[in-house]
Design an enzyme around this catalytic site. Structure first.
Site, PDB file in Angstrom:
ATOM      1  N   HIS A  79       0.838  -1.215   0.000  1.00 40.66           N
ATOM      2  CA  HIS A  79       0.000   0.000   0.000  1.00 40.66           C
ATOM      3  C   HIS A  79       0.865   1.254   0.000  1.00 40.66           C
ATOM      4  O   HIS A  79       1.689   1.439   0.913  1.00 40.66           O
ATOM      5  CB  HIS A  79      -0.904  -0.009   1.248  1.00 40.66           C
ATOM      6  CG  HIS A  79      -1.824   1.168   1.334  1.00 40.66           C
ATOM      7  ND1 HIS A  79      -1.777   2.072   2.369  1.00 40.66           N
ATOM      8  CD2 HIS A  79      -2.806   1.603   0.512  1.00 40.66           C
ATOM      9  CE1 HIS A  79      -2.702   3.000   2.191  1.00 40.66           C
ATOM     10  NE2 HIS A  79      -3.346   2.730   1.067  1.00 40.66           N
ATOM     11  N   HIS A 130      -8.111   7.605  -4.294  1.00 40.45           N
ATOM     12  CA  HIS A 130      -8.481   6.192  -4.378  1.00 40.45           C
ATOM     13  C   HIS A 130      -9.559   5.949  -5.429  1.00 40.45           C
ATOM     14  O   HIS A 130      -9.715   4.827  -5.908  1.00 40.45           O
ATOM     15  CB  HIS A 130      -8.981   5.669  -3.024  1.00 40.45           C
ATOM     16  CG  HIS A 130      -7.890   5.506  -2.006  1.00 40.45           C
ATOM     17  ND1 HIS A 130      -7.413   6.564  -1.278  1.00 40.45           N
ATOM     18  CD2 HIS A 130      -7.166   4.420  -1.607  1.00 40.45           C
ATOM     19  CE1 HIS A 130      -6.459   6.138  -0.446  1.00 40.45           C
ATOM     20  NE2 HIS A 130      -6.287   4.843  -0.632  1.00 40.45           N
ATOM     21  N   ARG A 139     -20.534  12.419  20.106  1.00 43.37           N
ATOM     22  CA  ARG A 139     -20.770  12.833  21.502  1.00 43.37           C
ATOM     23  C   ARG A 139     -22.228  12.533  21.832  1.00 43.37           C
ATOM     24  O   ARG A 139     -23.128  13.271  21.430  1.00 43.37           O
ATOM     25  CB  ARG A 139     -20.481  14.338  21.660  1.00 43.37           C
ATOM     26  CG  ARG A 139     -20.816  14.885  23.067  1.00 43.37           C
ATOM     27  CD  ARG A 139     -19.844  14.401  24.107  1.00 43.37           C
ATOM     28  NE  ARG A 139     -20.123  14.867  25.468  1.00 43.37           N
ATOM     29  CZ  ARG A 139     -20.665  14.082  26.416  1.00 43.37           C
ATOM     30  NH1 ARG A 139     -21.022  12.854  26.156  1.00 43.37           N
ATOM     31  NH2 ARG A 139     -20.838  14.559  27.641  1.00 43.37           N
ATOM     32  N   CYS A 152     -17.174  19.859  20.618  1.00 45.49           N
ATOM     33  CA  CYS A 152     -17.599  19.622  21.993  1.00 45.49           C
ATOM     34  C   CYS A 152     -16.936  20.664  22.906  1.00 45.49           C
ATOM     35  O   CYS A 152     -15.774  21.014  22.702  1.00 45.49           O
ATOM     36  CB  CYS A 152     -17.188  18.222  22.423  1.00 45.49           C
ATOM     37  SG  CYS A 152     -17.659  17.851  24.119  1.00 45.49           S
ATOM     38  N   TYR A 168     -21.905  22.287  31.139  1.00 48.02           N
ATOM     39  CA  TYR A 168     -21.576  23.167  30.009  1.00 48.02           C
ATOM     40  C   TYR A 168     -21.591  24.649  30.395  1.00 48.02           C
ATOM     41  O   TYR A 168     -22.240  25.478  29.743  1.00 48.02           O
ATOM     42  CB  TYR A 168     -22.516  22.883  28.825  1.00 48.02           C
ATOM     43  CG  TYR A 168     -22.311  21.504  28.247  1.00 48.02           C
ATOM     44  CD1 TYR A 168     -21.090  21.147  27.679  1.00 48.02           C
ATOM     45  CD2 TYR A 168     -23.317  20.543  28.281  1.00 48.02           C
ATOM     46  CE1 TYR A 168     -20.882  19.871  27.164  1.00 48.02           C
ATOM     47  CE2 TYR A 168     -23.109  19.264  27.775  1.00 48.02           C
ATOM     48  CZ  TYR A 168     -21.890  18.940  27.212  1.00 48.02           C
ATOM     49  OH  TYR A 168     -21.686  17.696  26.702  1.00 48.02           O
TER      50      TYR A 168
END
Lengths: 553, 553
Positions: free
Chosen positions: B122, B146, B221, B268, B404
């Site tokens: 490869h 590819h 998440r 996040c 948060y």
């Protein structure tokens, strides 16, 4: 006289406290009263916490004498009114009296006063000397408790003359070789960063004395001589590039359009430059922490004017350019531009302002009309507005293209390419400690020191937290927000004033106070100037660090 | 077989280069081609600069053999199509083949392939092992070269079977004691931060391999088990509090409304938490720098839906709440809210998204409909959207009220009051170095090392500069922006990929690379985690610092 002074001194203190409580609903400049406050207390209030205790004692001591004194008052004087049979003085003459040796004079409205003998009795101490040779009015806006009958009485007892206007332009005496001959007279409390053009800031202590900065004490940033504008002949032209849309607006026609008022902090991109210079020299005015101010601005929304011309949010323009009436020696005007979206945005609040703190905008701040672009660097808030151009291009002015841009610390004058950086628009979050001053000796009370300051962020962001440390970040203390505007992001344009009480290690002899602020996007300040240094010394928003000496109570 | 591999290996290289030039106008996933690019080069291009030289030599060597080979090809295979008479395998079975000892299998569409013998040939080296036991498709999206006939030929020569769907919910086999029994199967390249609920990020090297993160490799998440949703029965309810306005939207009815597409990074709040933890432990998933991704999201503007219900910018609402179909054991749904102004703003771009990168949104990312709130923390981008409530109140969910949020470093679990901090909405500016990895040995070429990474800022801000230093800030180098979206602030929602070549002092054996980004408000990152530490480890955006070892060429 001396007995009178002692009496007044005592009376002042007890009255001061009484007034600060009783009159808070009435006094515009007393920031204890505003509905906008997050906390009701403010710097004045804090300063008067100590005074309260003294005032209460004074009240007990002087009560009887005071009652007797009140009976003496037959009619209240009209403070600062013209008084016949007194000599006339010009501001220039008053300005010569700034020291005891030459006597200390101040003005209030049309009155001139010799306060030399009163200085020692002034409850606010030496602060009164900041008005020496100038007007006390801006200070009375800062410290609202002066607006009381007994203060007027004291003042008029010191009256020596009337103030006559020496501001009128006199073309016969002009020196045409000096383009700065017709500059307005500035308040003596402003600290000049340069004289021609005039640039000046307020001492930090005064800066945070009130949520609203009085017009006379608002920092001045001029790039060119201040133009003389006849408001009756004034016309503001608005053009839309590539169309035949064009209108002319007079002050009167602007005043007929819907009036809009915002509270907005305007800050110079170079504020706090002097701290960055310590890393390595930069080009620019050596500003301290005072190249900003917070005011109420009233005028017409630029958005409303554009919509009336058939321009709206769907229009495909990229920029709105502004030209001032101030010109360089080649007659090229000061110019700048902002993104079109900011000008047309429903929440952009871009104002064609004709009032500053409910007064006509002073000459130094753009009389008769300036643009207020809230949340955006001062340089785009073009004064003495002559022309607005809705365009697809940025302003080609020097100040838009080759100045007021940020660069990497690795870029210096030998490799800078101004076309590589975007013009500064929204400013990043910043903060400063205004009380105490660097190297001041501070008294530790109950194991604590107290600090005051401001914090602000551009782009309509609100300050959500101010952190203070005196041990290089090992321990952080959350400051109390004394006052901030009630407007929510993305339309929160004003600064926040804060205070903090920090515990001090026993027997410490000196500490360094650091401050950083966090805004409603949770952006915070960088720590050091080394890593944000740039050749023009703009965007100087690293932690403010103030070393002080400690004195134990 | 081995001769074929050698041939393919050579052909691969020369074809790779040819294709990367010729096909760049066609390949959606080849980011050399996008009109949005600031610079045409990108990470792939850079990687192939070296390959170009080799490719040219290969071309000379293999040209004749290649021409002969082309003549052999009669008809092109249809890669990944079902092939009769081959055994069937499930994804679970394929996943068991991840090592040489058990053979290395991969899938492509409906095909299963044994690539064990091909791995050494490869041209991309060991990277191919990231797909071991899983699909190569996401990697082929990352590395567009590819998609070429000769690659398909190689692949089909390794074909061993067909993939059958083992994802169908099978209620007969469900273990009702485990709410996570019906989770989707995830790609093996994702690095889990937790298994139940599933949370995972991509290795940094892959993260910056393409401007668009493939769906299968997008960080996950989840706060709760992934709900199973029948798209035919799905209904999204929109209610306006205090009125009788309420509508229900199916996927079909959403698709009939105007379709809107944006490129947006979702991140996040805890991204890069593992760096903050080094100062002092925090509570939360130990994310590296990969808890974010950049995708094209398509759907209906929430603004359009609200306007169709008679709500507009003049309406006096304060918040818009979202509820998901994912529920906790008490059946309480995941919930969050955003400010009303963001939802209704003409430039807010809040989307009810049903497509991610032109595909149906995968289950892990909110199938069939999630809200995309660009510029705002991931936690408000509620997945599996069940209900929208226009309200005067914030969501009362745990994640809005007691999670948060940012706090001062001085606040810990013994003195925290979550009501004192605002819920995180817009995120601050951040950046990370993705290549090289920490402690990697890097070869110095021509006296330089090369680094790659990302930078992003919330609130629609664009990255305007990325600065890199390897001498603790004594010298800063400006990185090249490889790619960023053409959208201008305040609607610039995507990340920026960057690269930099930094000169290294002779004989240096190790250095530490630091990066910081600057956004269009000229906000920049704080230097150290110590001064932004917070008990939940969110907003972890201090300088990213990567120590590496040097090997001289």
């Amino acid at each position: 006289m001396k007995r009178l002074q002692r009496l007044f001194s005592g009376r002042w203190m007890q009255k001061t406290y009484t007034l600060s409580v009783l009159n808070q609903q009435n006094s515009l400049s007393n920031n204890c009263s505003t509905e906008d406050v997050k906390k009701e207390s403010n710097l004045n209030c804090h300063l008067f916490v100590g005074a309260t205790v003294l005032a209460y004692l004074s009240y007990k001591l002087f009560y009887e004498e005071y009652v007797a004194y009140l009976k003496e008052i037959k009619t209240l004087v009209k403070p600062g009114a013209l008084k016949e049979n007194l000599p006339n003085y010009t501001l220039k003459q008053v300005a010569e009296h700034r020291e005891r040796e030459k006597r200390i004079w101040v003005t209030y409205k049309d009155g001139v006063y010799d306060i030399t003998e009163f200085v020692d009795a002034h409850p606010g101490g030496d602060q009164i000397l900041l008005a020496a040779g100038a007007s006390v009015e801006p200070f009375w806006k800062l410290y609202g408790q002066h607006h009381a009958d007994f203060v007027y009485e004291i003042l008029e007892s010191l009256r020596i003359g009337n103030l006559v206007d020496d501001q009128k332009p006199s073309s016969t005496t002009s020196d045409f070789s000096d383009p700065f001959i017709k500059e307005p007279i500035r308040h003596a409390a402003l600290i000049p960063a340069s004289e021609k053009p005039f640039n000046a800031e307020l001492p930090p202590t005064l800066l945070v004395a009130n949520f609203i900065t009085p017009n006379e004490l608002f920092y001045v940033r001029n790039h060119l001589p201040v133009p003389e504008v006849d408001p009756k002949k004034y016309e503001l032209e608005v053009d839309v590039e590539g169309t035949n849309k064009s209108i002319k607006l007079t002050v009167e026609s602007l005043k007929k359009l819907p009036k809009h008022t915002i509270t907005a902090t305007i800050m110079c991109a170079g504020n706090r430059r002097s701290e960055m210079t310590e890393v390595k020299p930069v080009k620019g005015l050596s500003w301290g922490v005072g190249a900003l101010g917070n005011a109420e601005w009233s005028g017409v929304l630029l958005r409303d004017v554009l919509i009336s011309m058939g321009i709206d949010e769907n229009s495909n323009f990229q920029h709105v350019q502004f030209e001032g009436l101030d010109t360089d020696p080649t007659k090229k005007p000061y110019g700048a531009s902002i993104p079109f979206w900011k000008a047309i945005d429903r929440k952009g609040d871009v104002l064609l302002a004709y009032e500053m703190n409910n007064e006509v905008i002073p000459r130094d701040h753009g009389f008769p009309v300036r643009v207020i672009v809230p949340g955006v660097v001062g340089a785009r808030n073009v004064k003495w507005l002559k022309r607005i151009i809705v365009s697809n291009n940025e302003s080609d002015s020097h100040w838009q293209q080759n100045d007021y841009k940020g660069f990497s610390p690795g870029i210096d004058w030998d490799n800078v390419d101004f076309s590589k950086s975007p013009a500064i628009q929204e400013l990043p979050v910043t903060s400063a400690i205004c009380v105490p001053s660097p190297n001041q000796t501070v008294t530790v009370r109950d194991g604590h020191i107290t600090a005051y300051g401001y914090a602000w962020s551009g782009g309509g962001k609100k300050i959500i937290r101010v952190d203070v440390t005196i041990d290089k970040g090992d321990t952080w203390h959350v400051a109390d927000i004394i006052q901030q505007d009630s407007a929510e992001p993305p339309q929160h344009w004003g600064w926040s004033l804060w205070t903090v009480q920090v515990p001090v290690s026993k027997n410490a002899k000196e500490v360094e106070i650091w401050v950083k602020a966090v805004d409603s996007s949770y952006n915070t300040q960088p720590e050091s100037f080394k890593n944000i240094w740039n050749l023009r010394g703009v965007l100087s928003n690293a932690y403010h660090k103030v070393p002080i000496k400690l004195q134990w109570d």
